[in-house]
Design an enzyme around this catalytic site. Sequence first.
Site, short mmCIF file in Angstrom:
data_model
loop_
_atom_site.label_atom_id
_atom_site.label_comp_id
_atom_site.label_asym_id
_atom_site.label_seq_id
_atom_site.Cartn_x
_atom_site.Cartn_y
_atom_site.Cartn_z
N GLN A 95 45.95 39.35 51.20
CA GLN A 95 45.81 38.57 52.43
C GLN A 95 46.70 39.14 53.54
O GLN A 95 47.87 39.42 53.33
CB GLN A 95 46.16 37.09 52.15
CG GLN A 95 45.89 36.16 53.31
CD GLN A 95 44.41 36.02 53.66
OE1 GLN A 95 43.54 36.17 52.81
NE2 GLN A 95 44.12 35.73 54.92
N LYS A 141 39.58 30.56 49.43
CA LYS A 141 38.84 31.67 48.80
C LYS A 141 38.78 31.47 47.29
O LYS A 141 37.76 31.71 46.65
CB LYS A 141 39.51 33.01 49.16
CG LYS A 141 39.30 33.39 50.63
CD LYS A 141 40.13 34.58 51.11
CE LYS A 141 39.92 34.82 52.60
NZ LYS A 141 40.70 35.91 53.16
N ASP A 198 37.55 43.65 50.61
CA ASP A 198 37.75 43.40 52.04
C ASP A 198 37.21 44.54 52.89
O ASP A 198 37.10 44.41 54.11
CB ASP A 198 39.26 43.27 52.33
CG ASP A 198 39.71 41.82 52.45
OD1 ASP A 198 38.93 41.01 52.96
OD2 ASP A 198 40.85 41.54 52.04
N1 GUN Z 1 43.44 37.86 57.37
C1 GUN Z 1 42.54 37.38 58.27
N2 GUN Z 1 41.27 37.67 57.88
C2 GUN Z 1 41.38 38.34 56.71
C3 GUN Z 1 40.42 38.90 55.82
O1 GUN Z 1 39.19 38.84 56.04
N3 GUN Z 1 40.94 39.48 54.70
C4 GUN Z 1 42.27 39.56 54.46
N4 GUN Z 1 42.65 40.18 53.36
N5 GUN Z 1 43.18 39.08 55.28
C5 GUN Z 1 42.74 38.45 56.39
#
Ligand code: GUN
Length: 300
Positions: A98, A54, A121
């Site tokens: 995350q 990311k 998110d």
């Molecule tokens: N863990 C798995 N997918 C995601 C996501 O799209 N965002 C976040 N913050 N954690 C994740």
Amino acid sequence: MTAHLIDGAAIAAKVRAEVAGLVAQRVAAGKSIPGLATVLVGDNAASQTYVRSKRKASAEVGIESFGHELSKTATQREVEELVVQLNADRRVHGILVQLPLPGGLDEEKVLAAISLEKDVDGFHPINVGRLAMKGRRPLFVPCTPAGCLVLLEEAGAQFRGAQAVVLGRSNIVGLPAAMLLLHRDATVTICHSRSRDLPAICRSADILIAAVGRAQMVRADWVKPGAFVIDVGINRIEDAARKSGYRLVGDVAFDEVKEVAGAITPVPGGVGPMTIAMLLRNTLRGAELADERAVALAAS
Ligand code: GUN
């Protein structure tokens, strides 16, 4: 029949290029550089890889990223204090914590502490609540389901009146994907591990989104001929022919389902790249929201 292959890597590259162009334009116009803060708690290897990807993708489109790492022994208070600090940081337009968090931390409380305007998110309870309600619009939509819808659109899926089946009911993918399909006037069925006769439910789908995390669970006879199939799963299975000893497969038995479906995403190279592309788009939106707030404040 062999299905049209929905090329997530190419579609994501197009979205990233659009974001890069818009970021360059705003910076040239003297506006702020969009900023994304990532919060990684603990040492989950998969989470480390996702966060690294990311941040790399952010840099490639001109988004500044601020990486924060806390040890797996971090307290609830430490995590929430970091979020509060990032809420106040004017260089930060998006905050990504995350998931999953290490056991013992209250995910719900952490997500609720994120400023609504920086919730890239789309996991803040108010954004989730707005997504779940008719006639309301969240500021941000969760990235993976938003990416699924872009893939379906690009592949030419018609939503209105279509039978859509979402396999899986997670907060991150299944539930928000179902809401997005409902907003597009699809008739939506959510099914899960306790659903009776999964193959029959899936066979009714014009649009099938599989997000259960079970390798190659969806077989050819679960799929209506001509259906659009979006495979969110990323599962490791043993493969002695590979140096690593494993390979990645989705929740859909790709080789046989592609002979029945009308369009299908591969794994890897389908939904995965879209999640990151949508995060970049959301971060740019976070910066635009901050601009709008500054204009409103100046006018008041
Ligand atoms: N863990 C798995 N997918 C995601 C996501 O799209 N965002 C976040 N913050 N954690 C994740």
